[in-house]
Design an enzyme around this catalytic site. Structure first.
Site, PDB file in Angstrom:
ATOM      1  N   THR A  41       0.985  -1.082   0.118  1.00 14.66           N
ATOM      2  CA  THR A  41      -0.089   0.067   0.027  1.00 14.66           C
ATOM      3  C   THR A  41       0.828   1.287  -0.058  1.00 14.66           C
ATOM      4  OG1 THR A  41      -1.952  -1.070   1.120  1.00 14.66           O
ATOM      5  CG2 THR A  41      -1.539   1.360   1.410  1.00 14.66           C
ATOM      6  N   HIS A  99      -6.975 -11.102  -1.000  1.00 15.77           N
ATOM      7  CA  HIS A  99      -6.437 -10.695   0.299  1.00 15.77           C
ATOM      8  C   HIS A  99      -7.236 -11.274   1.481  1.00 15.77           C
ATOM      9  CE1 HIS A  99      -3.960  -8.485   3.183  1.00 15.77           C
ATOM     10  NE2 HIS A  99      -4.029  -7.459   2.575  1.00 15.77           N
ATOM     11  N   ASN A 104      -3.633 -10.319   7.133  1.00 19.49           N
ATOM     12  CA  ASN A 104      -3.238  -8.892   7.826  1.00 19.49           C
ATOM     13  C   ASN A 104      -4.556  -8.497   8.287  1.00 19.49           C
ATOM     14  OD1 ASN A 104      -1.008  -9.450   6.939  1.00 19.49           O
ATOM     15  ND2 ASN A 104      -0.768  -7.995   5.163  1.00 19.49           N
ATOM     16  N   TYR A 120      -7.768  -8.029   7.529  1.00 20.85           N
ATOM     17  CA  TYR A 120      -8.800  -7.392   6.895  1.00 20.85           C
ATOM     18  C   TYR A 120     -10.262  -8.329   6.989  1.00 20.85           C
ATOM     19  CZ  TYR A 120      -5.161  -3.902   6.509  1.00 20.85           C
ATOM     20  OH  TYR A 120      -4.473  -3.065   6.467  1.00 20.85           O
ATOM     21  N   ASN A 170      -3.617  -5.740  13.245  1.00 20.39           N
ATOM     22  CA  ASN A 170      -5.192  -5.694  13.339  1.00 20.39           C
ATOM     23  C   ASN A 170      -5.746  -6.289  14.169  1.00 20.39           C
ATOM     24  OD1 ASN A 170      -5.033  -3.014  11.591  1.00 20.39           O
ATOM     25  ND2 ASN A 170      -5.204  -4.351   9.649  1.00 20.39           N
TER      26      ASN A 170
HETATM   27  C1  LIG Z   1       4.615   0.246   3.347  1.00 18.06           C
HETATM   28  C2  LIG Z   1       3.882  -1.134   3.487  1.00 18.06           C
HETATM   29  C3  LIG Z   1       2.781  -1.528   2.875  1.00 18.06           C
HETATM   30  C4  LIG Z   1       1.937  -2.745   2.869  1.00 18.06           C
HETATM   31  N1  LIG Z   1       0.755  -2.991   2.090  1.00 18.06           N
HETATM   32  C5  LIG Z   1       0.391  -4.431   2.031  1.00 18.06           C
HETATM   33  C6  LIG Z   1      -0.594  -4.569   1.308  1.00 18.06           C
HETATM   34  O1  LIG Z   1      -1.301  -3.691   0.540  1.00 18.06           O
HETATM   35  N2  LIG Z   1      -1.160  -5.740   1.281  1.00 18.06           N
HETATM   36  C7  LIG Z   1      -0.451  -6.937   1.891  1.00 18.06           C
HETATM   37  O2  LIG Z   1      -0.907  -8.156   1.786  1.00 18.06           O
HETATM   38  N3  LIG Z   1       0.545  -6.581   2.737  1.00 18.06           N
HETATM   39  C8  LIG Z   1       1.025  -5.134   2.713  1.00 18.06           C
HETATM   40  N4  LIG Z   1       2.060  -5.215   3.648  1.00 18.06           N
HETATM   41  C9  LIG Z   1       3.002  -6.224   3.839  1.00 18.06           C
HETATM   42  C10 LIG Z   1       3.963  -6.636   2.814  1.00 18.06           C
HETATM   43  O3  LIG Z   1       3.363  -7.425   1.585  1.00 18.06           O
HETATM   44  C11 LIG Z   1       4.986  -7.557   3.371  1.00 18.06           C
HETATM   45  O4  LIG Z   1       4.362  -8.897   3.850  1.00 18.06           O
HETATM   46  C12 LIG Z   1       5.824  -7.096   4.399  1.00 18.06           C
HETATM   47  O5  LIG Z   1       6.531  -5.872   4.104  1.00 18.06           O
HETATM   48  C13 LIG Z   1       7.115  -8.078   4.867  1.00 18.06           C
HETATM   49  O6  LIG Z   1       7.905  -8.094   3.563  1.00 18.06           O
HETATM   50  P1  LIG Z   1       9.319  -7.676   3.679  1.00 18.06           P
HETATM   51  O7  LIG Z   1      10.231  -7.868   5.095  1.00 18.06           O
HETATM   52  O8  LIG Z   1      10.043  -7.994   2.283  1.00 18.06           O
HETATM   53  O9  LIG Z   1       9.280  -6.058   3.634  1.00 18.06           O
HETATM   54  C14 LIG Z   1       2.881  -3.931   3.408  1.00 18.06           C
HETATM   55  C15 LIG Z   1       3.910  -3.476   4.114  1.00 18.06           C
HETATM   56  C16 LIG Z   1       4.547  -2.571   3.889  1.00 18.06           C
HETATM   57  C17 LIG Z   1       5.776  -2.127   4.761  1.00 18.06           C
END
Ligand SMILES: Cc1cc2nc3c(=O)[nH]c(=O)nc-3n(C[C@H](O)[C@H](O)[C@H](O)COP(=O)(O)O)c2cc1C
Length: 365
Positions: free
Chosen positions: A27, A183, A186, A188, A243
């Site tokens: 996001t 989705h 997380n 939702y 959440n």
């Molecule tokens: C800025 C940000 C936005 C995210 N938005 C979403 C999202 O829209 N949908 C989702 O399933 N996870 C979202 N996540 C979780 C990421 O998809 C991912 O699971 C998380 O960043 C861990 O992976 P990483 O360690 O490689 O960053 C978001 C994480 C971050 C940091």
């Protein structure tokens, strides 16, 4: 370490991906206003990251009711569909493939985001503790606000909700997406139905694992009927607490769902591992159980680097690994992995909202 697995092609449904480095859904809260419509800037951002084997889009609301944060994109109006088409066209032109993450936030919302100032909806009228929605206040100030107490969805409302997912999936395919991702992670709406605390329903959508999983599977079935199982993936987050989700019972519920979507021949299962947002780490044993349960592409995400990802794929547990924050800061992440080059650090201050800064201006090698 040679990345002999991570950088090789993999089949996904009926398409082939050029490598196993996926871009995680992220996001970024930069959709065009009014109307939450993807823009040329969004297209440029995603096209910069087309080196990924698959890009999973930022979470995208399937309806106005499904929105929990200002400025996130939707996929329920013609303008949004057209906006997404320019994004997908840009990604395809740059040689990439893309999945759209279908999102309904459920109780993680606020009346200021809802039609007519209505309460958000959830499986039960239970507010998510310590959880926030992002809204623009009546005086124009953007603000993180505690989520509202939701209204429990009536059973009679669920068929229309399921149809909204199927309609969104049809729009996604019309816009050119290669895949959609349900989705269910997380915290939702779909995760709320799976959760033993958020879901206190007394009907066939609450109680047993089968009942808590029912709505998710109805959504999956409707999407499969609309666009075909080979175009559908699902994201789950066992052991996540973001959440106000519950660890207890979540591994068993996720395994049940994975078994059910395996029977439906879904293209992929995407596991969002806890850790980046609290929660409990998955065990190797549990990852292996997921592998034994799912024949399609199994993808893990959360805290991985190239070596860890290579190891997980080489061990046969994963088919691909998704990267979130590393992809925010490194549009050319795959090239950097291939060259064993240093990575840029992400700037958390520019994750959500704003324009080019912290979005399309990270340097490539
Ligand atoms: C800025 C940000 C936005 C995210 N938005 C979403 C999202 O829209 N949908 C989702 O399933 N996870 C979202 N996540 C979780 C990421 O998809 C991912 O699971 C998380 O960043 C861990 O992976 P990483 O360690 O490689 O960053 C978001 C994480 C971050 C940091």
């Amino acid at each position: 370490m040679a990345l002999d697995k991570l950088l090789t092609p993999v089949k996904l449904g009926k398409i082939e991906l050029k490598n196993r480095v996926w871009m995680a859904p992220l996001t970024r809260s930069r959709a065009g206003q009014p109307g939450d419509v993807p823009t040329a800037l969004n297209a440029a951002y995603y096209a910069q990251r087309a080196g990924a084997g698959l890009i999973v889009s930022e979470a995208t609301q399937i309806s106005r009711q499904g929105q929990g944060y200002a400025w996130t994109p939707g996929i329920y109006t013609d303008a949004q569909e057209a906006g997404w088409k320019q994004v997908v066209d840009a990604v395809h032109a740059a040689g990439g493939k893309m999945s759209l993450q279908l999102w309904h936030v459920g109780r993680i919302s606020h009346h200021l985001l809802q039609e007519g100032g209505a309460a958000p909806v959830g499986p039960s009228a239970i507010r998510a503790a310590d959880s926030q929605s992002f809204v623009v206040l009546p005086d124009g100030t953007p603000s993180n606000e505690p989520t509202d107490v939701p209204r429990a969805l009536a059973k009679e409302e669920l068929p229309a909700l399921v149809q909204a997912y199927a309609d969104a999936a049809r729009r996604a395919v019309r816009a050119g997406f290669d895949m959609v991702e349900v989705h269910a992670a997380n915290g939702y709406l779909l995760n709320q139905f799976l959760d033993i605390r958020a879901n206190q329903r007394g009907d066939e959508y609450g109680g047993s694992i089968e009942n808590r999983a029912r709505l998710v599977l109805e959504v999956v079935d409707a999407i499969v009927a609309a666009i075909g199982a080979e175009r559908v993936g699902i994201r789950l987050s066992p052991n996540g607490v973001f959440n106000d989700m519950t660890i207890e019972g979540s591994e068993a519920t996720a395994l049940h769902l994975v078994s059910e979507v395996n029977a439906r021949r879904l293209a992929y299962v995407h596991i969002a591992e806890a850790g980046w947002s609290g929660g409990k780490a998955l065990s190797d044993k549990y990852r292996a159980q997921l592998r034994a349960t799912f024949d399609g592409a199994l993808v893990f995400c959360g805290g991985y680097d190239a070596e860890m990802a290579e190891g997980l794929i080489a061990s046969g547990i994963a088919d691909a690994v998704a990267f979130g924050r590393p992809f925010i800061a490194n549009p050319d992440l795959v090239t950097r992995f291939a060259k064993n080059a240093a990575l840029n650090e992400p700037d958390a201050a520019t994750f959500y909202g704003g324009a080019e800064k912290g979005y399309t201006d990270y340097p490539t090698l």
